[in-house]
Design a protein around this motif. Sequence first.
Motif, PDB file in Angstrom:
ATOM      1  N   ASP A   1     -63.487  21.212 -33.767  1.00  0.00           N
ATOM      2  CA  ASP A   1     -63.463  20.009 -33.919  1.00  0.00           C
ATOM      3  C   ASP A   1     -62.944  19.893 -35.261  1.00  0.00           C
ATOM      4  OD1 ASP A   1     -64.483  17.391 -34.846  1.00  0.00           O
ATOM      5  OD2 ASP A   1     -64.969  17.439 -33.170  1.00  0.00           O
ATOM      6  N   ARG A   2     -62.665  19.059 -36.145  1.00  0.00           N
ATOM      7  CA  ARG A   2     -61.872  17.837 -37.066  1.00  0.00           C
ATOM      8  C   ARG A   2     -62.842  17.769 -38.148  1.00  0.00           C
ATOM      9  NH1 ARG A   2     -60.936  13.475 -38.899  1.00  0.00           N
ATOM     10  NH2 ARG A   2     -60.655  11.281 -37.133  1.00  0.00           N
ATOM     11  N   ILE A   3     -64.123  17.029 -37.635  1.00  0.00           N
ATOM     12  CA  ILE A   3     -65.383  16.707 -37.583  1.00  0.00           C
ATOM     13  C   ILE A   3     -66.013  17.414 -38.853  1.00  0.00           C
ATOM     14  CG2 ILE A   3     -67.000  15.206 -37.769  1.00  0.00           C
ATOM     15  CD1 ILE A   3     -64.665  13.309 -37.454  1.00  0.00           C
ATOM     16  N   ILE A   4     -66.365  17.954 -38.550  1.00  0.00           N
ATOM     17  CA  ILE A   4     -66.713  19.428 -39.520  1.00  0.00           C
ATOM     18  C   ILE A   4     -66.675  20.463 -39.129  1.00  0.00           C
ATOM     19  CG2 ILE A   4     -69.056  18.753 -37.828  1.00  0.00           C
ATOM     20  CD1 ILE A   4     -68.604  21.043 -36.569  1.00  0.00           C
ATOM     21  N   ASN A   5     -65.102  20.985 -38.870  1.00  0.00           N
ATOM     22  CA  ASN A   5     -64.200  22.086 -39.741  1.00  0.00           C
ATOM     23  C   ASN A   5     -64.200  22.381 -41.089  1.00  0.00           C
ATOM     24  OD1 ASN A   5     -62.544  24.390 -39.801  1.00  0.00           O
ATOM     25  ND2 ASN A   5     -61.541  24.059 -37.939  1.00  0.00           N
ATOM     26  N   PRO A   6     -64.130  23.474 -41.419  1.00  0.00           N
ATOM     27  CA  PRO A   6     -63.933  22.909 -42.858  1.00  0.00           C
ATOM     28  C   PRO A   6     -62.131  22.683 -42.972  1.00  0.00           C
ATOM     29  CG  PRO A   6     -64.992  24.941 -42.973  1.00  0.00           C
ATOM     30  CD  PRO A   6     -65.533  24.417 -41.617  1.00  0.00           C
ATOM     31  N   GLN A   7     -61.801  23.903 -42.441  1.00  0.00           N
ATOM     32  CA  GLN A   7     -60.582  24.358 -42.798  1.00  0.00           C
ATOM     33  C   GLN A   7     -59.204  22.515 -42.817  1.00  0.00           C
ATOM     34  OE1 GLN A   7     -59.122  27.331 -43.847  1.00  0.00           O
ATOM     35  NE2 GLN A   7     -61.005  27.578 -43.963  1.00  0.00           N
ATOM     36  N   LEU A   8     -60.041  22.230 -41.670  1.00  0.00           N
ATOM     37  CA  LEU A   8     -58.952  21.000 -41.477  1.00  0.00           C
ATOM     38  C   LEU A   8     -59.914  19.879 -42.296  1.00  0.00           C
ATOM     39  CD1 LEU A   8     -58.941  20.979 -37.235  1.00  0.00           C
ATOM     40  CD2 LEU A   8     -57.781  21.227 -39.402  1.00  0.00           C
ATOM     41  N   GLY A   9     -60.557  20.131 -43.714  1.00  0.00           N
ATOM     42  CA  GLY A   9     -61.215  19.728 -44.089  1.00  0.00           C
ATOM     43  C   GLY A   9     -61.853  18.161 -43.717  1.00  0.00           C
ATOM     44  N   GLY A  10     -63.018  18.820 -42.866  1.00  0.00           N
ATOM     45  CA  GLY A  10     -64.458  18.489 -42.415  1.00  0.00           C
ATOM     46  C   GLY A  10     -65.184  17.714 -42.724  1.00  0.00           C
ATOM     47  N   GLY A  11     -65.930  17.082 -42.782  1.00  0.00           N
ATOM     48  CA  GLY A  11     -67.624  16.484 -42.980  1.00  0.00           C
ATOM     49  C   GLY A  11     -66.943  14.980 -43.834  1.00  0.00           C
ATOM     50  N   ALA A  12     -67.944  14.602 -44.230  1.00  0.00           N
ATOM     51  CA  ALA A  12     -68.319  13.516 -44.355  1.00  0.00           C
ATOM     52  C   ALA A  12     -67.650  12.449 -45.610  1.00  0.00           C
ATOM     53  CB  ALA A  12     -69.949  12.849 -44.546  1.00  0.00           C
ATOM     54  N   LEU A  13     -67.233  12.903 -46.617  1.00  0.00           N
ATOM     55  CA  LEU A  13     -66.749  12.547 -47.873  1.00  0.00           C
ATOM     56  C   LEU A  13     -65.210  12.143 -47.389  1.00  0.00           C
ATOM     57  CD1 LEU A  13     -67.175  11.992 -51.076  1.00  0.00           C
ATOM     58  CD2 LEU A  13     -66.394  14.147 -50.997  1.00  0.00           C
ATOM     59  N   LEU A  14     -64.625  13.188 -47.483  1.00  0.00           N
ATOM     60  CA  LEU A  14     -63.664  12.664 -46.834  1.00  0.00           C
ATOM     61  C   LEU A  14     -63.333  12.231 -45.684  1.00  0.00           C
ATOM     62  CD1 LEU A  14     -61.653  15.978 -47.855  1.00  0.00           C
ATOM     63  CD2 LEU A  14     -62.021  13.943 -49.498  1.00  0.00           C
ATOM     64  N   ASP A  15     -64.000  11.794 -44.800  1.00  0.00           N
ATOM     65  CA  ASP A  15     -63.462  11.173 -43.626  1.00  0.00           C
ATOM     66  C   ASP A  15     -63.374   9.957 -43.624  1.00  0.00           C
ATOM     67  OD1 ASP A  15     -61.805  11.757 -40.651  1.00  0.00           O
ATOM     68  OD2 ASP A  15     -64.408  11.032 -40.260  1.00  0.00           O
ATOM     69  N   LEU A  16     -65.222   9.298 -44.114  1.00  0.00           N
ATOM     70  CA  LEU A  16     -65.128   8.418 -43.764  1.00  0.00           C
ATOM     71  C   LEU A  16     -65.440   7.688 -45.464  1.00  0.00           C
ATOM     72  CD1 LEU A  16     -68.017   9.133 -41.486  1.00  0.00           C
ATOM     73  CD2 LEU A  16     -65.762   7.968 -40.970  1.00  0.00           C
ATOM     74  N   ALA A  17     -66.240   8.468 -46.218  1.00  0.00           N
ATOM     75  CA  ALA A  17     -66.505   7.613 -47.750  1.00  0.00           C
ATOM     76  C   ALA A  17     -64.747   7.025 -48.398  1.00  0.00           C
ATOM     77  CB  ALA A  17     -66.164   8.647 -49.130  1.00  0.00           C
ATOM     78  N   PRO A  18     -63.688   6.767 -47.695  1.00  0.00           N
ATOM     79  CA  PRO A  18     -62.731   6.228 -48.223  1.00  0.00           C
ATOM     80  C   PRO A  18     -63.203   4.595 -47.304  1.00  0.00           C
ATOM     81  CG  PRO A  18     -61.132   8.099 -47.137  1.00  0.00           C
ATOM     82  CD  PRO A  18     -63.071   8.383 -47.066  1.00  0.00           C
ATOM     83  N   TYR A  19     -63.536   4.536 -46.487  1.00  0.00           N
ATOM     84  CA  TYR A  19     -64.336   2.974 -46.088  1.00  0.00           C
ATOM     85  C   TYR A  19     -65.451   2.643 -47.146  1.00  0.00           C
ATOM     86  CZ  TYR A  19     -61.069   4.727 -42.415  1.00  0.00           C
ATOM     87  OH  TYR A  19     -60.262   4.464 -41.226  1.00  0.00           O
ATOM     88  N   SER A  20     -65.727   3.556 -47.283  1.00  0.00           N
ATOM     89  CA  SER A  20     -67.201   2.531 -48.027  1.00  0.00           C
ATOM     90  C   SER A  20     -66.577   2.563 -49.818  1.00  0.00           C
ATOM     91  CB  SER A  20     -67.778   3.736 -48.686  1.00  0.00           C
ATOM     92  OG  SER A  20     -68.465   4.381 -47.548  1.00  0.00           O
ATOM     93  N   ALA A  21     -65.301   3.231 -49.525  1.00  0.00           N
ATOM     94  CA  ALA A  21     -65.068   2.922 -51.065  1.00  0.00           C
ATOM     95  C   ALA A  21     -63.730   1.764 -51.691  1.00  0.00           C
ATOM     96  CB  ALA A  21     -63.900   4.236 -51.784  1.00  0.00           C
ATOM     97  N   VAL A  22     -63.368   1.815 -50.028  1.00  0.00           N
ATOM     98  CA  VAL A  22     -62.743   0.253 -50.013  1.00  0.00           C
ATOM     99  C   VAL A  22     -62.788  -0.656 -50.896  1.00  0.00           C
ATOM    100  CG1 VAL A  22     -62.936  -0.275 -47.568  1.00  0.00           C
ATOM    101  CG2 VAL A  22     -60.967  -0.797 -49.289  1.00  0.00           C
ATOM    102  N   TRP A  23     -64.741  -1.387 -49.944  1.00  0.00           N
ATOM    103  CA  TRP A  23     -64.888  -2.331 -50.643  1.00  0.00           C
ATOM    104  C   TRP A  23     -65.326  -2.692 -52.239  1.00  0.00           C
ATOM    105  CZ3 TRP A  23     -63.557  -6.497 -47.573  1.00  0.00           C
ATOM    106  CH2 TRP A  23     -63.232  -6.007 -46.173  1.00  0.00           C
ATOM    107  N   SER A  24     -65.906  -1.816 -52.668  1.00  0.00           N
ATOM    108  CA  SER A  24     -66.387  -1.598 -54.472  1.00  0.00           C
ATOM    109  C   SER A  24     -64.807  -1.831 -55.028  1.00  0.00           C
ATOM    110  CB  SER A  24     -66.646  -0.581 -54.057  1.00  0.00           C
ATOM    111  OG  SER A  24     -65.967   0.511 -54.449  1.00  0.00           O
ATOM    112  N   MET A  25     -63.503  -1.113 -54.435  1.00  0.00           N
ATOM    113  CA  MET A  25     -62.345  -1.188 -54.841  1.00  0.00           C
ATOM    114  C   MET A  25     -61.702  -2.489 -55.097  1.00  0.00           C
ATOM    115  SD  MET A  25     -61.581   1.312 -56.458  1.00  0.00           S
ATOM    116  CE  MET A  25     -59.546   0.911 -56.665  1.00  0.00           C
ATOM    117  N   LEU A  26     -61.760  -3.143 -53.596  1.00  0.00           N
ATOM    118  CA  LEU A  26     -61.603  -4.570 -54.049  1.00  0.00           C
ATOM    119  C   LEU A  26     -62.600  -6.198 -54.353  1.00  0.00           C
ATOM    120  CD1 LEU A  26     -60.645  -5.079 -50.077  1.00  0.00           C
ATOM    121  CD2 LEU A  26     -59.430  -4.540 -51.990  1.00  0.00           C
ATOM    122  N   ALA A  27     -63.441  -5.482 -54.113  1.00  0.00           N
ATOM    123  CA  ALA A  27     -64.627  -6.373 -54.900  1.00  0.00           C
ATOM    124  C   ALA A  27     -64.971  -5.956 -56.467  1.00  0.00           C
ATOM    125  CB  ALA A  27     -66.273  -5.803 -54.162  1.00  0.00           C
ATOM    126  N   LEU A  28     -65.092  -5.401 -57.094  1.00  0.00           N
ATOM    127  CA  LEU A  28     -65.171  -4.649 -58.488  1.00  0.00           C
ATOM    128  C   LEU A  28     -63.735  -4.030 -59.263  1.00  0.00           C
ATOM    129  CD1 LEU A  28     -68.314  -2.735 -58.159  1.00  0.00           C
ATOM    130  CD2 LEU A  28     -68.522  -5.044 -58.730  1.00  0.00           C
TER     131      LEU A  28
END
Length: 385
Positions: free
Chosen positions: A192-219
Amino acid sequence: MEPHTIRWGIISTGGIATTFSKDLLVDPATRGVTEVAHKIAAVGSRSIPSAQAFIDKLKAAPGVSSWGVESGALDDAKAYGSYDEVYADPNVDVVYIGTPHPFHHQNAKAALLAGKNVLCEKPFVMDLAELDELIAIAKENKVFLMEAVWTRFQPIAYAVQEALRSGKLGRPRRVIAEMSSFARIDERSDDDRIINPQLGGGALLDLAPYSAVWSMLALHQHPENTDTEPRVLDFSQRIYKRNGVDEMSAFTVKWEGLGEARLLTDLAAWPARDNACVIDCEKGQLIIDHPLYRPERFRIVPHPNAVAGSSESEDITEETEFRFPNTTGNGMQYEADHVALCLRDGKLESDRMPLAESRVVQGWFDTVRKGGDSALKDWRHTAGK
């Protein structure tokens, strides 16, 4: 005057490409757009039947996407059994890349070298070296390149920035943002791509862009910010032992002279629904609902002591809310409109999603990934290959 029509080539036939393509078929008039329009000229997959099945599925799509089908936005769409054929198609103005992120660099590079404009899904790439190579190729070939951080283009994102820049809230001091999802990873297969390291799985690359976007817009985009290279101060990760990807990543970024952002993403928990992002300012707080990729509401609330009648209470004493319901499409149509306007105007880079800001966020991810203990720590980038 007839709208300027942009012809898209779609790379990949997965879920994100399906969502984006459906949004291309929504009537632009439903969002007040008259200057541009969209057509799907080509779809690339690993086989012609797969690409054709994707097109046929779009033609049968119900609801708001049916407008584009009825208006001919799919009439000339070609099904290709390779990506290279999409890049070579003279009827394609811009290529949308929706493959898993370990393939973004190679796919985008091939499209840019073929002289195509490119909109590439987030995260842009796996490593900053890959992004720098793409930027250099785009500049050399004089073609448009942008990361598809679609949240930036939704009406609510502009409204949040307008509220922050109005002065009513004062200077921002801190952002706390969480984009997490209880992904039931124990129930997922190893491929599964969510947890397969060969597909870049994990929380950081898949979900962190959405945490980051609001800090970029706000700050980062705040008028009083002077720090163009905010750095990661600290980070932590929780590793999913079965295959070594990060189950959770949290990190703090500092903008010198302005504020900090604490960003969290987790595959084993949900964030608070009504305060997934809290932007604390001098005179009050701006709070954004979950999900951070497409929120529908934000609130401006007084500080706790302001309610009791402190010196801060003269500015914000009552909570106000602002709603932005998604009634037409999924929300990706706004970034598509922006790309179309950029291409119409001959721009090679977006002023809303500039490449320099993609580099900033990619640098954060590199710091956390390379400094952590996940299976992606020593990922070998493909720049120069």
